[in-house]
Write a protein that holds these residues in place. Structure first.
Motif, PDB file in Angstrom:
ATOM      1  N   ASP A 219      25.306 -42.919  -5.431  1.00  0.00           N
ATOM      2  CA  ASP A 219      25.283 -44.324  -5.026  1.00  0.00           C
ATOM      3  C   ASP A 219      24.045 -44.699  -4.223  1.00  0.00           C
ATOM      4  N   GLY A 220      23.221 -43.719  -3.916  1.00  0.00           N
ATOM      5  CA  GLY A 220      22.013 -44.005  -3.146  1.00  0.00           C
ATOM      6  C   GLY A 220      22.242 -44.139  -1.654  1.00  0.00           C
ATOM      7  N   GLU A 221      23.370 -43.648  -1.148  1.00  0.00           N
ATOM      8  CA  GLU A 221      23.646 -43.755   0.291  1.00  0.00           C
ATOM      9  C   GLU A 221      22.971 -42.649   1.095  1.00  0.00           C
ATOM     10  N   VAL A 222      22.672 -41.543   0.443  1.00  0.00           N
ATOM     11  CA  VAL A 222      21.965 -40.452   1.112  1.00  0.00           C
ATOM     12  C   VAL A 222      20.683 -40.177   0.340  1.00  0.00           C
ATOM     13  N   ALA A 223      19.772 -39.498   0.987  1.00  0.00           N
ATOM     14  CA  ALA A 223      18.501 -39.188   0.335  1.00  0.00           C
ATOM     15  C   ALA A 223      18.744 -38.277  -0.864  1.00  0.00           C
ATOM     16  N   PRO A 224      18.025 -38.481  -1.958  1.00  0.00           N
ATOM     17  CA  PRO A 224      18.193 -37.610  -3.124  1.00  0.00           C
ATOM     18  C   PRO A 224      17.767 -36.182  -2.799  1.00  0.00           C
ATOM     19  N   GLY A 225      18.424 -35.239  -3.465  1.00  0.00           N
ATOM     20  CA  GLY A 225      18.036 -33.844  -3.303  1.00  0.00           C
ATOM     21  C   GLY A 225      18.751 -33.104  -2.191  1.00  0.00           C
ATOM     22  N   ILE A 226      19.713 -33.742  -1.522  1.00  0.00           N
ATOM     23  CA  ILE A 226      20.462 -33.002  -0.505  1.00  0.00           C
ATOM     24  C   ILE A 226      21.321 -31.941  -1.186  1.00  0.00           C
ATOM     25  N   ASP A 227      21.750 -30.971  -0.421  1.00  0.00           N
ATOM     26  CA  ASP A 227      22.659 -29.938  -0.920  1.00  0.00           C
ATOM     27  C   ASP A 227      24.064 -30.291  -0.422  1.00  0.00           C
ATOM     28  N   PRO A 228      24.903 -30.923  -1.260  1.00  0.00           N
ATOM     29  CA  PRO A 228      26.207 -31.395  -0.785  1.00  0.00           C
ATOM     30  C   PRO A 228      27.085 -30.292  -0.213  1.00  0.00           C
ATOM     31  N   GLU A 229      27.088 -29.113  -0.849  1.00  0.00           N
ATOM     32  CA  GLU A 229      27.935 -28.023  -0.359  1.00  0.00           C
ATOM     33  C   GLU A 229      27.482 -27.552   1.022  1.00  0.00           C
ATOM     34  N   ARG A 230      26.183 -27.392   1.188  1.00  0.00           N
ATOM     35  CA  ARG A 230      25.655 -26.944   2.479  1.00  0.00           C
ATOM     36  C   ARG A 230      25.906 -27.992   3.567  1.00  0.00           C
ATOM     37  N   GLU A 231      25.676 -29.260   3.232  1.00  0.00           N
ATOM     38  CA  GLU A 231      25.905 -30.329   4.208  1.00  0.00           C
ATOM     39  C   GLU A 231      27.390 -30.449   4.556  1.00  0.00           C
ATOM     40  N   ALA A 232      28.257 -30.192   3.582  1.00  0.00           N
ATOM     41  CA  ALA A 232      29.699 -30.253   3.846  1.00  0.00           C
ATOM     42  C   ALA A 232      30.113 -29.172   4.834  1.00  0.00           C
ATOM     43  N   ILE A 233      29.549 -27.973   4.688  1.00  0.00           N
ATOM     44  CA  ILE A 233      29.847 -26.893   5.632  1.00  0.00           C
ATOM     45  C   ILE A 233      29.390 -27.284   7.037  1.00  0.00           C
ATOM     46  N   ALA A 234      28.171 -27.816   7.132  1.00  0.00           N
ATOM     47  CA  ALA A 234      27.631 -28.194   8.439  1.00  0.00           C
ATOM     48  C   ALA A 234      28.453 -29.311   9.076  1.00  0.00           C
ATOM     49  N   LEU A 235      28.841 -30.290   8.272  1.00  0.00           N
ATOM     50  CA  LEU A 235      29.593 -31.423   8.804  1.00  0.00           C
ATOM     51  C   LEU A 235      30.986 -30.992   9.256  1.00  0.00           C
ATOM     52  N   ALA A 236      31.643 -30.147   8.466  1.00  0.00           N
ATOM     53  CA  ALA A 236      32.967 -29.647   8.856  1.00  0.00           C
ATOM     54  C   ALA A 236      32.875 -28.833  10.145  1.00  0.00           C
TER      55      ALA A 236
END
Length: 201
Positions: free
Chosen positions: A144-161
């Motif tokens: 949807d363009g809400e975050v910068a392209p190229g992020i690692d969703p799995e890695r960011e999910a671990i960090a956010l949790a």
């Protein structure tokens, strides 16, 4: 007609009694006689449903994690992925008395689960499910363009949790040092750094 026992309901009632005892006095207080008294039943009846204390602990905390996931599923629709994620992650914070009690239970439980792989199972499964849901939300946010392209969703999910877990532990282990409003503000700040795409805001 003879009454038919609802065994599933009784097991849940015993589990709820155990969780209340643990929230008040920790796992050391959770003897079968104490749990039976809290549940308004007998030790013998508890032993009919659970072969050991670990059986009861595993069931009770499985029940607690299921309740948390039900709350996450009940989060209503949002105008953006960021808003939905903020609402969902806030569910995991001890922002009211009920969740404070549940958080105390989890802290007591995790100390024991850290040295007992069987008891660790509900926590591991619950954590992985929260990460999975968060990663799915971040993948949608990327589309949807809400975050910068190229992020690692799995890695960011671990960090956010892990960040949300840290906020919760601070709130529970040092009461008053981190207020609910400050915890919400810190979570918003974290999400603002992550949601930098054109659709954010």
């Amino acid at each position: 007609m003879p009454r038919v026992a609802n065994h599933g309901l009784r097991r849940r009632q015993v589990a709820e009694a155990l969780l209340r005892v643990v929230a008040e006095g920790g796992l050391d207080a959770a003897s079968l006689p104490r749990v039976a008294a809290e549940a308004g039943t007998s030790v013998g009846l508890i032993q009919r449903y659970f072969r050991s204390k670990d059986d009861l602990l595993e069931f009770a905390f499985d029940h607690l994690y299921s309740r948390t996931l039900e709350r996450l599923a009940a989060v209503g629709p949002a105008d953006s992925v960021r808003e939905g994620l903020a609402r969902g992650l806030a569910v995991l914070l001890p922002l009211d008395e009920e969740r404070v009690r549940e958080g105390r239970m989890l802290l007591a439980y995790m100390a024991r689960a850290s040295v007992n792989p069987r008891l660790a199972r509900p926590h591991i499964e619950g954590t992985l499910e929260i990460r999975r849901l968060t990663a799915a939300a971040l993948r949608q946010a990327e589309r949807d363009g809400e975050v910068a392209p190229g992020i690692d969703p799995e890695r960011e999910a671990i960090a956010l949790a892990a960040y949300v877990d840290g906020l919760a532990v601070h709130m529970l282990s040092a009461p008053g040092s981190l207020t609910p409003s400050t915890a919400r503000s810190l979570l918003d700040s974290y999400l603002n750094r992550l949601f930098t795409g054109r659709s954010h805001g």
